[in-house]
Scaffold this motif. Structure first.
Motif, short mmCIF file in Angstrom:
data_model
loop_
_atom_site.label_atom_id
_atom_site.label_comp_id
_atom_site.label_asym_id
_atom_site.label_seq_id
_atom_site.Cartn_x
_atom_site.Cartn_y
_atom_site.Cartn_z
N THR A 3 35.22 4.22 -50.90
CA THR A 3 36.41 4.47 -51.40
C THR A 3 36.73 4.94 -52.77
OG1 THR A 3 37.20 2.97 -49.66
CG2 THR A 3 38.75 3.67 -51.21
N VAL A 4 36.15 4.11 -53.74
CA VAL A 4 36.06 4.53 -54.99
C VAL A 4 35.46 5.85 -55.45
CG1 VAL A 4 35.34 3.75 -57.29
CG2 VAL A 4 36.21 2.16 -55.87
N ARG A 5 34.16 6.04 -54.60
CA ARG A 5 33.60 7.31 -54.87
C ARG A 5 34.40 8.28 -54.32
NH1 ARG A 5 27.97 8.53 -51.95
NH2 ARG A 5 28.19 10.52 -52.17
N ARG A 6 34.73 8.16 -53.12
CA ARG A 6 35.74 9.16 -52.63
C ARG A 6 36.89 9.81 -53.33
NH1 ARG A 6 35.30 12.16 -47.63
NH2 ARG A 6 37.11 13.01 -46.99
N ALA A 7 37.62 8.39 -53.80
CA ALA A 7 38.79 8.75 -54.82
C ALA A 7 38.29 9.52 -55.90
CB ALA A 7 39.64 7.46 -55.14
N ALA A 8 37.12 9.45 -56.63
CA ALA A 8 36.77 9.84 -58.04
C ALA A 8 36.58 11.28 -57.32
CB ALA A 8 35.42 9.29 -58.15
N LEU A 9 35.89 11.44 -56.40
CA LEU A 9 35.56 12.90 -55.78
C LEU A 9 36.95 13.95 -55.59
CD1 LEU A 9 33.67 15.20 -54.96
CD2 LEU A 9 33.83 14.19 -52.46
N ALA A 10 38.06 13.01 -55.12
CA ALA A 10 39.04 13.67 -55.01
C ALA A 10 39.92 14.15 -56.46
CB ALA A 10 39.98 12.61 -54.16
N SER A 129 44.53 14.71 -49.16
CA SER A 129 45.49 13.88 -49.83
C SER A 129 46.19 12.77 -48.50
CB SER A 129 46.51 14.52 -50.42
OG SER A 129 47.15 15.39 -49.31
N TYR A 130 45.83 13.40 -47.18
CA TYR A 130 46.08 12.56 -46.04
C TYR A 130 45.24 11.48 -46.09
CZ TYR A 130 48.91 16.96 -44.51
OH TYR A 130 49.53 17.85 -44.36
N GLU A 131 44.07 11.51 -46.31
CA GLU A 131 43.21 10.26 -46.31
C GLU A 131 43.70 9.26 -47.43
OE1 GLU A 131 39.03 11.10 -46.73
OE2 GLU A 131 38.92 12.05 -44.54
N ARG A 132 44.18 9.66 -48.57
CA ARG A 132 44.54 8.93 -49.61
C ARG A 132 46.08 8.62 -49.53
NH1 ARG A 132 41.94 13.14 -51.86
NH2 ARG A 132 43.97 14.12 -52.85
#
Length: 196
Positions: A3-10, A129-132
């Motif tokens: 989740t942290v990696r995905r948020a950083a990528l986003a 942004s839907y995933e977030r």
């Protein structure tokens, strides 16, 4: 950690979207004062439920290669994009999935949107942004050209989809997001608000 990696990528991708247009030589002027007023809708988050499996596509489109079938978001579910790979287009194409009657979005407006980004080469979601569950906000004159083409001139409240050429997206690719040179990108975008 995922989740942290995905948020950083986003976050990196949003920044890249915003910075990609900084090299643009477009000297667009602002829209008329009638369009200068702020316009928003009530939505404050992006629906994160899985796309409706039984929903009919709001847009089916055959590219130069491959095809896409796009399902519009609902109040509780994110949009879906099914890709017959590899999907590519020779010309950026925009489709209104859900019309609205809000103010017209100026080409230099700062917009608040929910969006889903899919790579046509392999059908992978590279940003959402839907995933977030949270909308993103950025100026349209600070994003890749295809994103601006999809939103400018639309009405606040509308949901649109765009299949953009590599030239209107990331001509040199974006390795952090898994985007290679020449990749066609597909975005589904809910326009929640705009301010000129």
């Amino acid at each position: 950690m995922f989740t942290v990696r995905r948020a950083a990528l986003a976050s990196t991708l949003l920044l890249t979207l915003a910075l990609s247009a900084c090299n643009s030589t477009d000297d667009s002027t602002s829209e008329s004062s009638a369009q200068a007023a702020a316009s928003t809708v009530a939505a404050t988050n992006c629906p994160s439920g899985a796309p409706q499996a039984s929903a009919s596509p709001a847009w089916q489109f055959d590219g130069a290669t491959g095809s896409i079938a796009v399902t519009a978001p609902t109040e509780n579910t994110a949009p879906g994009v099914e890709v017959t790979t590899p999907f590519s287009v020779d010309e950026t194409t925009v489709q209104t999935l859900q019309p609205a009657d809000g103010a017209i979005v100026a080409d230099t407006a700062t917009v608040t949107v929910c969006y889903l980004g899919v790579n046509g080469r392999d059908g992978s979601v590279f940003d959402s942004s839907y995933e977030r569950g949270e909308p993103a906000e950025f100026p349209l004159d600070g994003v890749v050209p295809g994103f601006q083409k999809a939103i400018a001139g639309q009405n606040v409240g509308a949901t649109v989809a765009v299949a953009m050429t590599s030239a209107d997206g990331y001509p040199a690719g974006n390795p952090q997001a898994g985007i290679e040179q020449g990749d066609t990108l597909v975005f589904v975008i809910q326009i929640l608000g705009a301010q000129s």
